[in-house]
Scaffold this active site. Structure first.
Site, PDB file in Angstrom:
ATOM      1  NE  ARG A  55      48.740  49.253  43.647  1.00  6.95           N
ATOM      2  CZ  ARG A  55      48.027  49.713  44.675  1.00  6.95           C
ATOM      3  NH1 ARG A  55      47.408  48.871  45.481  1.00  6.95           N
ATOM      4  NH2 ARG A  55      47.922  51.003  44.909  1.00  6.95           N
ATOM      5  CE  LYS A 154      45.552  53.051  42.562  1.00  2.00           C
ATOM      6  NZ  LYS A 154      44.125  53.154  42.866  1.00  2.00           N
ATOM      7  CD  GLU A 187      38.397  46.591  45.073  1.00  2.00           C
ATOM      8  OE1 GLU A 187      39.418  46.942  45.694  1.00  2.00           O
ATOM      9  OE2 GLU A 187      38.400  46.341  43.854  1.00  2.00           O
TER      10      GLU A 187
HETATM   11  N1  PMP Z   1      40.518  49.301  45.952  1.00  2.00           N
HETATM   12  C1  PMP Z   1      40.436  50.212  44.964  1.00  2.00           C
HETATM   13  C2  PMP Z   1      39.441  50.013  43.887  1.00  2.00           C
HETATM   14  C3  PMP Z   1      41.294  51.329  44.961  1.00  2.00           C
HETATM   15  O1  PMP Z   1      41.224  52.237  43.983  1.00  2.00           O
HETATM   16  C4  PMP Z   1      42.225  51.486  46.012  1.00  2.00           C
HETATM   17  C5  PMP Z   1      43.197  52.651  45.998  1.00  2.00           C
HETATM   18  N2  PMP Z   1      42.639  53.844  46.394  1.00  2.00           N
HETATM   19  C6  PMP Z   1      42.250  50.532  47.037  1.00  2.00           C
HETATM   20  C7  PMP Z   1      41.388  49.436  46.959  1.00  2.00           C
HETATM   21  C8  PMP Z   1      43.210  50.643  48.184  1.00  2.00           C
HETATM   22  O2  PMP Z   1      44.532  50.409  47.731  1.00  2.00           O
HETATM   23  P1  PMP Z   1      45.770  51.133  48.403  1.00  2.00           P
HETATM   24  O3  PMP Z   1      45.769  50.733  49.832  1.00  2.00           O
HETATM   25  O4  PMP Z   1      46.944  50.611  47.654  1.00  2.00           O
HETATM   26  O5  PMP Z   1      45.565  52.593  48.236  1.00  2.00           O
END
Ligand code: PMP
Length: 301
Positions: A55, A154, A187
């Site tokens: 990622r 990200k 989210e």
């Molecule tokens: N959405 C956002 C905006 C995030 O920053 C994150 C990571 N903290 C997630 C979802 C969850 O992703 P992951 O399971 O890869 O940590």
């Protein structure tokens, strides 16, 4: 951690926390021009390291940032930094910024990206949240549309999420639900969202504008293996209020049951049966998977 010497990786060197500094001309600082990952270490193994690095390199490609390490060298740097910090359970913050440039926006003025790896003890939500469920609210600020600033990347530009976090703080909450410009639930500020309805798991599809969470992907696989049907579908706050169960997923938070949203009680108001089942499956799986920091052994469950 005052009583522990923290070693921070900066551009190939491990330095003490006090000396871990970057230039004020770094475009990560000046413009949020960069990318990052948050990764967990469980029992001396870096959880889903390959997926996080994939990622990271995908985010880099999307913003035309050339990471000055191969994925293999980056994996080694992560493992070495974890080992240097002597923590078997930890949170890793991996940051790659455009690097030092001048006061103009132009990334062409930045000659060398900055690579940083920080390893710290993790602070999860209070235990009460996992036992009794989280209270959420929807917020005014919208997640950007994928054709504006795609949440799939990200990037160091987290101001959108921070504005949502400020709304959370104003309401005395620790997390909130964000919608996109069309009103679909997307989210939380740092977690993905799942609903359980009639025994089925529902989560927003990536195209609606979310970060494709690694925890989200793990939970989807674990759920299917356990015989639950999982569907990626758009849903609204109405569906959240009327779900049987709601939970969030994220690297730092893991799986968090949701008890209330916008004053509506979700299901029974207690962590639901399927949520608790998957939390247990996740806990077991997290201990069994990962790249060891103590040897060359790599376990892929
Ligand atoms: N959405 C956002 C905006 C995030 O920053 C994150 C990571 N903290 C997630 C979802 C969850 O992703 P992951 O399971 O890869 O940590």
């Amino acid at each position: 951690m005052a009583d522990r010497v923290t070693k921070v990786y900066i551009n190939g060197r491990l330095v003490d926390r006090a000396e871990a500094t970057v230039s004020v001309f770094d475009h990560g600082f000046l413009y949020g021009d960069g990318i990052f990952e948050g990764i967990r270490v469980y029992g001396g193994r870096v959880f889903k390291l390959k997926e996080h690095l994939d990622r990271l390199y995908q985010s880099a490609k999307a913003i035309l940032l050339s990471i000055p390490l191969t994925p293999t060298a980056m994996e080694q740097a992560v493992v070495d930094t974890v080992r240097a910090n002597g923590l078997d359970n930890a949170y890793i913050r991996l940051v790659v910024s455009r690097g030092p440039g001048d006061l103009g926006l132009d990334p062409l003025r930045c000659s060398q990206p900055t690579v940083i790896i920080i390893v710290e003890e993790i602070s999860l939500y209070p235990q009460d949240v996992y036992l009794n469920g989280l209270e959420l609210a929807s917020v005014v600020v919208r997640r950007p549309a994928p054709d504006a600033l795609n949440p799939a990347m990200k990037t160091l530009n987290y101001l959108n999420n921070i504005l949502a976090k400020i709304e959370a703080n104003q309401r005395g909450l620790v997390e909130v639900l964000m919608l996109n410009h069309e009103g679909w639930v997307v989210e939380a500020t740092a977690d993905n969202v799942f609903l359980v309805k009639a025994g089925e798991l529902l989560t927003p599809p990536t195209y609606v504008g979310i970060l494709n969470g690694i925890t989200r992907q793990v939970v989807m696989v674990l759920a299917e293996a356990a015989g639950y049907r999982v569907r990626e579908v758009n849903f609204t706050l109405f569906d959240v209020y009327n779900a049987d169960e709601v939970f969030l997923t994220g690297t730092a938070a893991e799986m968090v049951p949701v008890a209330r949203c916008d004053g509506r009680v979700i299901g029974s108001g207690r962590p639901g049966r399927i949520t608790k089942d998957l939390m247990e499956r996740f806990r077991v799986y997290a201990k069994s998977e990962g790249v060891s920091v103590h040897g060359s052994e790599t376990i892929q469950a």
